[in-house]
Design an enzyme around this catalytic site. Structure first.
Site, mmCIF file in Angstrom:
data_model
loop_
_atom_site.group_PDB
_atom_site.id
_atom_site.type_symbol
_atom_site.label_atom_id
_atom_site.label_comp_id
_atom_site.label_asym_id
_atom_site.label_seq_id
_atom_site.Cartn_x
_atom_site.Cartn_y
_atom_site.Cartn_z
ATOM 1 N N THR A 94 0.837 -1.198 0.000
ATOM 2 C CA THR A 94 0.000 0.000 0.000
ATOM 3 C C THR A 94 0.873 1.251 0.000
ATOM 4 O O THR A 94 0.608 2.200 -0.738
ATOM 5 C CB THR A 94 -0.950 -0.002 1.211
ATOM 6 O OG1 THR A 94 -1.748 -1.189 1.167
ATOM 7 C CG2 THR A 94 -1.846 1.223 1.210
ATOM 8 N N GLU A 138 1.213 9.481 -5.674
ATOM 9 C CA GLU A 138 1.660 10.848 -5.427
ATOM 10 C C GLU A 138 2.589 11.312 -6.548
ATOM 11 O O GLU A 138 2.508 12.456 -6.992
ATOM 12 C CB GLU A 138 2.354 10.931 -4.067
ATOM 13 C CG GLU A 138 2.612 12.358 -3.637
ATOM 14 C CD GLU A 138 3.089 12.489 -2.212
ATOM 15 O OE1 GLU A 138 2.978 13.606 -1.684
ATOM 16 O OE2 GLU A 138 3.580 11.501 -1.628
ATOM 17 N N HIS A 159 -6.926 0.935 -1.105
ATOM 18 C CA HIS A 159 -6.237 -0.153 -1.797
ATOM 19 C C HIS A 159 -7.283 -1.241 -2.040
ATOM 20 O O HIS A 159 -7.818 -1.806 -1.093
ATOM 21 C CB HIS A 159 -5.094 -0.662 -0.918
ATOM 22 C CG HIS A 159 -4.067 -1.431 -1.672
ATOM 23 N ND1 HIS A 159 -2.803 -1.620 -1.173
ATOM 24 C CD2 HIS A 159 -4.091 -2.066 -2.864
ATOM 25 C CE1 HIS A 159 -2.097 -2.335 -2.033
ATOM 26 N NE2 HIS A 159 -2.860 -2.614 -3.063
#
Length: 130
Positions: free
Chosen positions: A36, A44, A70
């Site tokens: 994750t 990002e 996720h």
């Protein structure tokens, strides 16, 4: 910030999941899948790519928030594509919808918010926290 950054603009990034991208704690691998934390890092990064062409001399992007779910695993060896779509540009604030998928599933989705600020303002804030 240079003119032109607008909702609807997209960027992509593609990776192959490797062993070093798997979740591990205290040196012990948990699962042979994309972690994750690594997924969020690439989300990002792909959101950051949306602003790079619009930074002016003396400006930099800074992260404000990341909200991600996720949804499915991506095993080692799987090719994963990451997407960012600008959804809002309001002054220095840039919001992006992000998601990741492979050939069998969407593995994650969420939002990344960034601000484009003068580097000196960012550096002053960092120094204030030293």
């Amino acid at each position: 910030m240079r003119d032109g950054l607008a909702p609807g603009q997209r960027k992509t990034w593609e990776i192959t999941v490797t062993e070093d991208m798997c979740p591990s704690f205290l040196g012990k691998r948990v699962h042979p899948v994309l972690s994750t934390a690594t997924m969020i890092s690439y989300m990002e990064w792909v959101a950051r790519r949306t602003i790079l062409d619009y930074l002016e001399e003396g400006e930099e992007g800074i992260g404000h928030s990341v909200s991600v779910r996720h949804l499915a695993p991506a095993p080692v060896g799987k090719r994963v594509r990451f997407f960012a779509e600008v959804t809002r540009v309001e002054g220095p604030r840039v919001d992006c919808r992000v998601w990741a998928e492979h050939d069998k599933a969407q593995i994650g989705e969420g939002e990344v918010v960034q601000y484009i600020l003068p580097k000196e303002k960012i550096e002053a804030r960092i120094q204030a926290m030293a």
